[in-house]
Design a protein around this motif. Structure first.
Motif, PDB file in Angstrom:
ATOM      1  N   MET A   1       0.847  -1.184   0.000  1.00 37.10           N
ATOM      2  CA  MET A   1       0.000   0.000   0.000  1.00 37.10           C
ATOM      3  C   MET A   1       0.884   1.236   0.000  1.00 37.10           C
ATOM      4  O   MET A   1       1.746   1.396   0.847  1.00 37.10           O
ATOM      5  N   THR A   2       0.675   2.114  -0.946  1.00 39.62           N
ATOM      6  CA  THR A   2       1.532   3.290  -1.035  1.00 39.62           C
ATOM      7  C   THR A   2       0.835   4.566  -0.596  1.00 39.62           C
ATOM      8  O   THR A   2       1.495   5.550  -0.326  1.00 39.62           O
ATOM      9  N   ASP A   3      -0.483   4.573  -0.545  1.00 42.04           N
ATOM     10  CA  ASP A   3      -1.191   5.756  -0.089  1.00 42.04           C
ATOM     11  C   ASP A   3      -2.159   5.386   1.026  1.00 42.04           C
ATOM     12  O   ASP A   3      -2.791   4.338   0.972  1.00 42.04           O
ATOM     13  N   TYR A   4      -2.244   6.250   2.005  1.00 41.72           N
ATOM     14  CA  TYR A   4      -3.181   6.041   3.099  1.00 41.72           C
ATOM     15  C   TYR A   4      -4.439   6.838   2.802  1.00 41.72           C
ATOM     16  O   TYR A   4      -4.363   7.996   2.401  1.00 41.72           O
ATOM     17  N   GLU A   5      -5.567   6.217   3.019  1.00 38.30           N
ATOM     18  CA  GLU A   5      -6.846   6.913   2.848  1.00 38.30           C
ATOM     19  C   GLU A   5      -7.148   7.649   4.152  1.00 38.30           C
ATOM     20  O   GLU A   5      -7.373   7.023   5.191  1.00 38.30           O
ATOM     21  N   ILE A   6      -7.106   8.966   4.103  1.00 39.75           N
ATOM     22  CA  ILE A   6      -7.410   9.767   5.289  1.00 39.75           C
ATOM     23  C   ILE A   6      -8.916   9.987   5.306  1.00 39.75           C
ATOM     24  O   ILE A   6      -9.468  10.548   4.363  1.00 39.75           O
ATOM     25  N   PRO A   7      -9.592   9.525   6.356  1.00 42.47           N
ATOM     26  CA  PRO A   7     -11.045   9.751   6.430  1.00 42.47           C
ATOM     27  C   PRO A   7     -11.357  11.242   6.368  1.00 42.47           C
ATOM     28  O   PRO A   7     -10.615  12.065   6.902  1.00 42.47           O
ATOM     29  N   ARG A   8     -12.467  11.576   5.701  1.00 42.09           N
ATOM     30  CA  ARG A   8     -12.871  12.977   5.569  1.00 42.09           C
ATOM     31  C   ARG A   8     -14.327  13.131   5.995  1.00 42.09           C
ATOM     32  O   ARG A   8     -15.204  13.364   5.169  1.00 42.09           O
ATOM     33  N   PRO A   9     -14.566  13.033   7.299  1.00 47.64           N
ATOM     34  CA  PRO A   9     -15.941  13.227   7.771  1.00 47.64           C
ATOM     35  C   PRO A   9     -16.388  14.654   7.481  1.00 47.64           C
ATOM     36  O   PRO A   9     -15.556  15.566   7.366  1.00 47.64           O
TER      37      PRO A   9
ATOM     38  N   GLU B   1       7.249   6.017   4.126  1.00 47.46           N
ATOM     39  CA  GLU B   1       7.147   7.307   3.432  1.00 47.46           C
ATOM     40  C   GLU B   1       5.680   7.732   3.315  1.00 47.46           C
ATOM     41  O   GLU B   1       5.332   8.878   3.583  1.00 47.46           O
ATOM     42  N   ALA B   2       4.823   6.797   2.941  1.00 47.85           N
ATOM     43  CA  ALA B   2       3.388   7.100   2.825  1.00 47.85           C
ATOM     44  C   ALA B   2       2.785   7.406   4.193  1.00 47.85           C
ATOM     45  O   ALA B   2       1.961   8.318   4.332  1.00 47.85           O
ATOM     46  N   ALA B   3       3.201   6.651   5.221  1.00 48.13           N
ATOM     47  CA  ALA B   3       2.694   6.890   6.573  1.00 48.13           C
ATOM     48  C   ALA B   3       3.129   8.272   7.064  1.00 48.13           C
ATOM     49  O   ALA B   3       2.354   9.002   7.685  1.00 48.13           O
ATOM     50  N   ARG B   4       4.360   8.641   6.761  1.00 56.12           N
ATOM     51  CA  ARG B   4       4.874   9.955   7.173  1.00 56.12           C
ATOM     52  C   ARG B   4       4.079  11.070   6.495  1.00 56.12           C
ATOM     53  O   ARG B   4       3.688  12.041   7.141  1.00 56.12           O
ATOM     54  N   ALA B   5       3.824  10.925   5.199  1.00 60.05           N
ATOM     55  CA  ALA B   5       3.069  11.948   4.465  1.00 60.05           C
ATOM     56  C   ALA B   5       1.636  12.055   4.984  1.00 60.05           C
ATOM     57  O   ALA B   5       1.109  13.157   5.163  1.00 60.05           O
TER      58      ALA B   5
ATOM     59  N   LEU C   1      10.963  15.017  11.730  1.00 65.09           N
ATOM     60  CA  LEU C   1      10.718  13.747  11.036  1.00 65.09           C
ATOM     61  C   LEU C   1      10.674  13.960   9.523  1.00 65.09           C
ATOM     62  O   LEU C   1      11.246  13.181   8.757  1.00 65.09           O
ATOM     63  N   LEU C   2      10.001  15.022   9.084  1.00 59.34           N
ATOM     64  CA  LEU C   2       9.905  15.293   7.648  1.00 59.34           C
ATOM     65  C   LEU C   2      11.262  15.616   7.040  1.00 59.34           C
ATOM     66  O   LEU C   2      11.501  15.352   5.859  1.00 59.34           O
ATOM     67  N   GLU C   3      12.161  16.187   7.829  1.00 57.90           N
ATOM     68  CA  GLU C   3      13.469  16.573   7.317  1.00 57.90           C
ATOM     69  C   GLU C   3      14.452  15.410   7.257  1.00 57.90           C
ATOM     70  O   GLU C   3      15.531  15.567   6.698  1.00 57.90           O
ATOM     71  N   CYS C   4      14.074  14.248   7.784  1.00 55.50           N
ATOM     72  CA  CYS C   4      14.927  13.056   7.659  1.00 55.50           C
ATOM     73  C   CYS C   4      14.948  12.633   6.196  1.00 55.50           C
ATOM     74  O   CYS C   4      13.896  12.524   5.557  1.00 55.50           O
TER      75      CYS C   4
ATOM     76  N   LEU D   1       6.331  19.735   3.427  1.00 53.07           N
ATOM     77  CA  LEU D   1       7.469  20.207   4.205  1.00 53.07           C
ATOM     78  C   LEU D   1       7.473  21.734   4.294  1.00 53.07           C
ATOM     79  O   LEU D   1       7.665  22.303   5.371  1.00 53.07           O
ATOM     80  N   THR D   2       7.218  22.398   3.195  1.00 56.62           N
ATOM     81  CA  THR D   2       7.191  23.868   3.186  1.00 56.62           C
ATOM     82  C   THR D   2       6.116  24.397   4.122  1.00 56.62           C
ATOM     83  O   THR D   2       6.350  25.329   4.898  1.00 56.62           O
ATOM     84  N   SER D   3       4.941  23.807   4.074  1.00 56.74           N
ATOM     85  CA  SER D   3       3.832  24.249   4.924  1.00 56.74           C
ATOM     86  C   SER D   3       4.147  24.016   6.399  1.00 56.74           C
ATOM     87  O   SER D   3       3.901  24.889   7.239  1.00 56.74           O
ATOM     88  N   VAL D   4       4.684  22.847   6.729  1.00 55.49           N
ATOM     89  CA  VAL D   4       4.999  22.539   8.131  1.00 55.49           C
ATOM     90  C   VAL D   4       6.075  23.490   8.638  1.00 55.49           C
ATOM     91  O   VAL D   4       6.008  23.965   9.779  1.00 55.49           O
TER      92      VAL D   4
END
Length: 195
Positions: A1-9, A40-44, A93-96, A161-164
């Protein structure tokens, strides 16, 4: 699995919606610790949902709970400080550069420590009063407002990364985080100079 489905209630009791995200954070942290997972997908995914969640809480939930006297200004400010600390750990974490290094594992644990502390406190000092001091109607209205803002922020790419970096820089300017690594225990004082 490369993308996580983020629930959007789009609606619901704000307490339940926030708790659902807390459980999602915990699941994503487990995957970040798992060498066989798509780290990588979990981090994103964690970056996107964590920033959207916290920003929506601060703009929609905390202010309403303060006005309803369900939480004190101090509790709201403390929640914002803990969001900032978690966001700063997320930035590290993102900068690793990779996901298979000791630096990455250490950054995951630093983020987990900050998040687990905040989740516990928020559930006790902010969500419990919201359950007992605020009507079901207000919690439903807040849920819709929070979900709408969270989804808007997810669509805007707030986990990049820019936004964070911008979110963490704003927290430093607003005094939610020490200025210029005053803590002294940071090894990577140059990380803010990149980018």
């Amino acid at each position: 699995m490369t993308d996580y489905e983020i629930p959007r209630p789009t609606d619901g009791d704000v307490v339940d919606l926030i708790l659902d995200d807390h459980r999602l954070f915990e699941a994503l942290l487990r995957d970040l610790r798992d060498a066989t997972a798509d780290r990588e997908a979990a981090r994103a995914a964690l970056s996107a949902v964590l920033i959207a969640h916290g920003e929506a809480e601060e703009s929609k939930v905390y202010s309403t709970l303060r006005r309803k006297d369900a939480i004190t200004p101090h509790e709201a400010e403390h929640g914002e400080e803990e969001h900032a600390e978690g966001n700063e750990a997320l930035l590290a974490l993102l900068e690793c550069k990779g996901t298979d290094t000791q630096k990455f594992d250490d950054a995951v644990e630093d983020l987990a420590t900050a998040l687990n502390h905040h989740i516990g406190e928020e559930e006790q000092t902010i969500l419990n009063p919201a359950r007992t001091e605020v009507s079901e109607e207000v919690r439903q209205d807040l849920g819709a407002q929070w979900a709408t803002e969270r989804n808007r922020l997810l669509d805007a790419g707030v986990g990049s990364l820019t936004s964070v970096r911008k979110v963490v820089a704003r927290a430093h300017r607003e005094g939610l985080l020490p200025a210029d690594d005053e803590e002294g225990d940071k090894e990577d004082g140059d990380k803010e100079d990149k980018g």
